[in-house]
Design a protein around this motif. Structure first.
Motif, mmCIF file in Angstrom:
data_model
loop_
_atom_site.group_PDB
_atom_site.id
_atom_site.type_symbol
_atom_site.label_atom_id
_atom_site.label_comp_id
_atom_site.label_asym_id
_atom_site.label_seq_id
_atom_site.Cartn_x
_atom_site.Cartn_y
_atom_site.Cartn_z
ATOM 1 N N SER A 53 29.231 45.700 28.151
ATOM 2 C CA SER A 53 29.475 44.393 27.765
ATOM 3 C C SER A 53 28.575 43.377 28.085
ATOM 4 N N TRP A 54 27.423 43.807 29.050
ATOM 5 C CA TRP A 54 26.448 42.916 29.249
ATOM 6 C C TRP A 54 25.294 42.877 28.092
ATOM 7 N N TRP A 55 25.105 44.222 27.273
ATOM 8 C CA TRP A 55 24.442 44.014 26.369
ATOM 9 C C TRP A 55 25.150 43.029 25.318
ATOM 10 N N ARG A 56 26.261 42.784 25.243
ATOM 11 C CA ARG A 56 27.043 41.852 24.209
ATOM 12 C C ARG A 56 26.968 40.366 24.821
ATOM 13 N N LYS A 57 26.437 40.452 26.027
ATOM 14 C CA LYS A 57 26.450 38.964 26.937
ATOM 15 C C LYS A 57 27.659 38.582 27.200
ATOM 16 N N ARG A 58 28.741 39.539 27.570
ATOM 17 C CA ARG A 58 30.064 39.059 27.604
ATOM 18 C C ARG A 58 30.086 39.139 29.191
ATOM 19 N N HIS A 59 29.507 39.827 30.041
ATOM 20 C CA HIS A 59 29.339 40.052 31.427
ATOM 21 C C HIS A 59 30.979 40.293 31.814
ATOM 22 N N GLU A 60 31.439 41.242 31.247
ATOM 23 C CA GLU A 60 32.890 41.529 31.587
ATOM 24 C C GLU A 60 32.951 42.221 33.063
ATOM 25 N N VAL A 61 33.936 41.492 34.039
ATOM 26 C CA VAL A 61 34.012 41.725 35.218
ATOM 27 C C VAL A 61 35.257 42.938 35.369
ATOM 28 N N VAL A 62 35.007 43.920 36.135
ATOM 29 C CA VAL A 62 36.077 44.944 36.280
ATOM 30 C C VAL A 62 36.788 45.178 37.665
ATOM 31 N N GLY A 63 35.957 44.483 38.627
ATOM 32 C CA GLY A 63 36.322 44.402 39.754
ATOM 33 C C GLY A 63 35.189 43.800 40.938
ATOM 34 N N TYR A 64 35.506 43.905 42.260
ATOM 35 C CA TYR A 64 34.368 43.486 43.160
ATOM 36 C C TYR A 64 34.397 44.517 44.264
ATOM 37 N N GLU A 65 33.172 44.737 44.904
ATOM 38 C CA GLU A 65 33.150 45.220 46.115
ATOM 39 C C GLU A 65 33.246 44.254 47.312
ATOM 40 N N ALA A 66 34.183 44.472 48.291
ATOM 41 C CA ALA A 66 34.162 43.484 49.409
ATOM 42 C C ALA A 66 33.162 44.158 50.442
ATOM 43 N N LEU A 67 32.297 43.152 50.611
ATOM 44 C CA LEU A 67 31.395 43.435 51.728
ATOM 45 C C LEU A 67 31.370 42.570 53.148
ATOM 46 N N THR A 68 31.283 42.916 54.288
ATOM 47 C CA THR A 68 31.513 42.445 55.688
ATOM 48 C C THR A 68 30.352 41.766 56.161
ATOM 49 N N ARG A 69 30.762 40.708 56.807
ATOM 50 C CA ARG A 69 29.745 40.046 57.524
ATOM 51 C C ARG A 69 30.186 39.396 58.824
ATOM 52 N N GLY A 70 29.211 39.544 59.884
ATOM 53 C CA GLY A 70 29.750 39.153 61.066
ATOM 54 C C GLY A 70 29.423 37.454 61.273
ATOM 55 N N ALA B 57 28.236 34.180 61.418
ATOM 56 C CA ALA B 57 26.772 33.629 61.325
ATOM 57 C C ALA B 57 25.913 33.095 62.402
ATOM 58 N N GLY B 58 24.894 33.265 62.675
ATOM 59 C CA GLY B 58 24.074 32.754 63.637
ATOM 60 C C GLY B 58 24.142 33.750 64.876
ATOM 61 N N THR B 59 24.851 34.853 65.048
ATOM 62 C CA THR B 59 25.164 35.780 66.038
ATOM 63 C C THR B 59 24.056 36.938 65.619
ATOM 64 N N PRO B 60 24.019 37.647 66.622
ATOM 65 C CA PRO B 60 23.157 39.080 66.553
ATOM 66 C C PRO B 60 23.911 39.978 65.813
ATOM 67 N N TRP B 61 25.213 39.762 65.626
ATOM 68 C CA TRP B 61 26.275 40.690 64.882
ATOM 69 C C TRP B 61 26.632 40.406 63.535
ATOM 70 N N GLU B 62 25.854 39.508 62.797
ATOM 71 C CA GLU B 62 26.044 39.026 61.547
ATOM 72 C C GLU B 62 25.529 39.877 60.413
ATOM 73 N N SER B 63 24.868 40.780 60.657
ATOM 74 C CA SER B 63 24.538 42.047 59.878
ATOM 75 C C SER B 63 25.590 42.885 60.123
ATOM 76 N N PRO B 64 25.819 43.679 58.973
ATOM 77 C CA PRO B 64 27.169 44.572 59.161
ATOM 78 C C PRO B 64 26.499 45.724 59.979
ATOM 79 N N LEU B 65 25.380 46.242 59.719
ATOM 80 C CA LEU B 65 24.768 47.398 60.459
ATOM 81 C C LEU B 65 24.876 47.148 61.867
ATOM 82 N N GLU B 66 24.248 45.970 62.197
ATOM 83 C CA GLU B 66 24.315 45.664 63.603
ATOM 84 C C GLU B 66 25.733 45.644 64.156
ATOM 85 N N LEU B 67 26.430 45.117 63.448
ATOM 86 C CA LEU B 67 28.066 44.858 64.053
ATOM 87 C C LEU B 67 28.473 46.160 64.190
ATOM 88 N N PHE B 68 28.203 47.207 63.247
ATOM 89 C CA PHE B 68 28.918 48.502 63.327
ATOM 90 C C PHE B 68 28.240 49.127 64.410
#
Length: 425
Positions: free
Chosen positions: A34-51, A53-64
């Motif tokens: 769909s991108w080649w046709r400039k339609r940008h068709e979304v089929v889903g989303y990936e959920a990404l975690t954040r700790g 903000a402003g803490t040492p655990w904001e990065s998911p790697l540091e948090l885990f």
């Protein structure tokens, strides 16, 4: 250090976990044609975690990492998934769009915290979820990864295997997890011209053709990356070219896709059967001495030492004494390139040879009566399964009933069975 997350004062990672003070951002996953046709068709989303903000655990790697040090990594995984589900449901994410959520296989062995259970159950009814698991999990705990994949499918969800191609050996893991979506590591999108990339891509394409799985390319930031992803055979894509992580769009509830992320037919469970029981139920068996079977075993072991297409080598030896120094040298050599090399026997240490995963069998374990050698690569598959007839006398004259098979599906069944025996180190 005192940091505030909302009205909660965050002084430690324990405060983060106790307050469930994580947030979720979402990155779109699009249909590449769909991108080649400039339609940008979304089929889903990936959920990404954040700790927070402003803490040492904001990065998911540091948090885990911090949660793991406190022995609370599994709890954090439940928190992250529940937070992602709640955010998606509150935004009205329709069932027609798929939500990709990272999952730690070992966390599923830990009961869900009671306060999160209603959200988890609600999500099972309202969301179409793909649980993402990394290929690195199978090296740590193969049984947990397979069990987690089976549990996810039992809940009606799909499975994605992440970071495929990050290591040349990773494609050998695909048929064991049998993912619905293969997530191609970003370095293949960025450098498709390097020599190992061709072998990895061929293995991924072969798996996708056999299974019907979708191929998703990560890290697409430019039109050149997009062209490379299409050249890899990817049908889905993710990266900054399509959108950076952030809140779900305000109109997400009204969005639709003409392409659903496929859920493939999963392999049948082995039901706790041993490799010999699995093969003997479908193939004729014969009788031979150990001396006669050794060349067959050595041939399969030699096939496990192919550095161009690193396989998985799994073997059970009945008793630890049969894992001889010469055997240890061969298996250590295979472990230098293979995706996973594992041995099972009584009185076997956790690492009976460098790089080899060892599992000690109990005296009454049904595997103690079997000698099995199983090799599975991206294209090659073979298994020797043998049951001891309990002869006495010279070791080389001991008789076995046995079968040798190169039926890929049957070999995979035997390998999955053995993987369920392997315990984490």
């Amino acid at each position: 250090m005192d940091m505030e997350a909302g009205t909660t004062v965050i002084r430690s990672v324990d405060d983060v976990l106790d307050a469930r003070a994580v947030t979720t951002v979402f990155q779109p996953i699009v249909r590449l044609d769909s991108w080649w046709r400039k339609r940008h068709e979304v089929v889903g989303y990936e959920a990404l975690t954040r700790g927070p903000a402003g803490t040492p655990w904001e990065s998911p790697l540091e948090l885990f990492d911090a949660a793991a040090e406190r022995g609370r990594r599994a709890e954090l995984d439940w928190i992250c998934r529940a937070t992602a589900y709640r955010a998606a449901m509150d935004a009205g994410l329709p069932y027609g769009l798929t939500l990709f959520v990272n999952t730690e296989p070992q966390a599923l062995d830990v009961p869900c915290p009671p306060d999160l259970a209603p959200t988890i159950l609600d999500a099972q009814l309202r969301l179409r979820v793909v649980a993402e698991m990394t290929v690195r999990a199978i090296g740590h705990d193969p049984s947990a990864l397979l069990t987690a994949a089976e549990a996810g499918r039992a809940a009606g969800w799909g499975i994605a295997l992440d970071d495929v191609g990050a290591e040349p050996a990773s494609p050998a893991l695909l048929p064991f997890v049998h993912p619905d979506v293969v997530k191609v590591d970003r370095h293949l999108t960025r450098r498709p011209d390097v020599d190992p990339a061709a072998r990895v891509v061929n293995a991924i394409v072969a798996y996708a053709e056999r299974s019907g799985a979708a191929v998703l390319a990560e890290g697409i930031e430019t039109e050149e990356h997009l062209a490379a992803a299409l050249g890899l055979g990817a049908t889905l894509g993710q990266g900054w070219l399509f959108g950076r992580p952030g809140p779900l769009p305000p109109d997400v509830a009204d969005r639709r896709s003409t392409l659903s992320v496929p859920f493939v037919v999963p392999p049948a469970t082995t039901g706790g059967r041993t490799p010999y029981e699995i093969v003997a139920a479908r193939k004729p068996t014969a009788e031979a001495t150990k001396r006669m079977l050794l060349p067959l075993s050595r041939y399969l072991e030699a096939m496990a030492m192919d550095p161009a297409e690193p396989p998985i080598l799994l073997a059970s030896f009945q008793e630890g004494r049969f894992f001889t120094p010469a055997t240890a040298r061969r298996y250590a050599s295979a472990a230098g390139t293979a995706a996973l090399v594992a041995a099972l026997a009584t009185e076997l240490p956790a690492e009976p040879a460098p790089g080899v995963r060892g599992t000690a069998l109990g005296g009454d374990d049904p595997l103690r009566g079997e000698w099995n050698v199983v090799v599975v690569g991206p294209h090659f598959a073979g298994a020797l399964v043998a049951r001891d007839l309990a002869d006495t006398g010279d070791d080389g004259d001991r008789r076995f009933t046995y079968a040798l098979t190169y039926d890929r599906d049957l070999v995979l069944d035997t390998a999955r069975a053995l993987l369920h025996w392997i315990v984490p180190t």
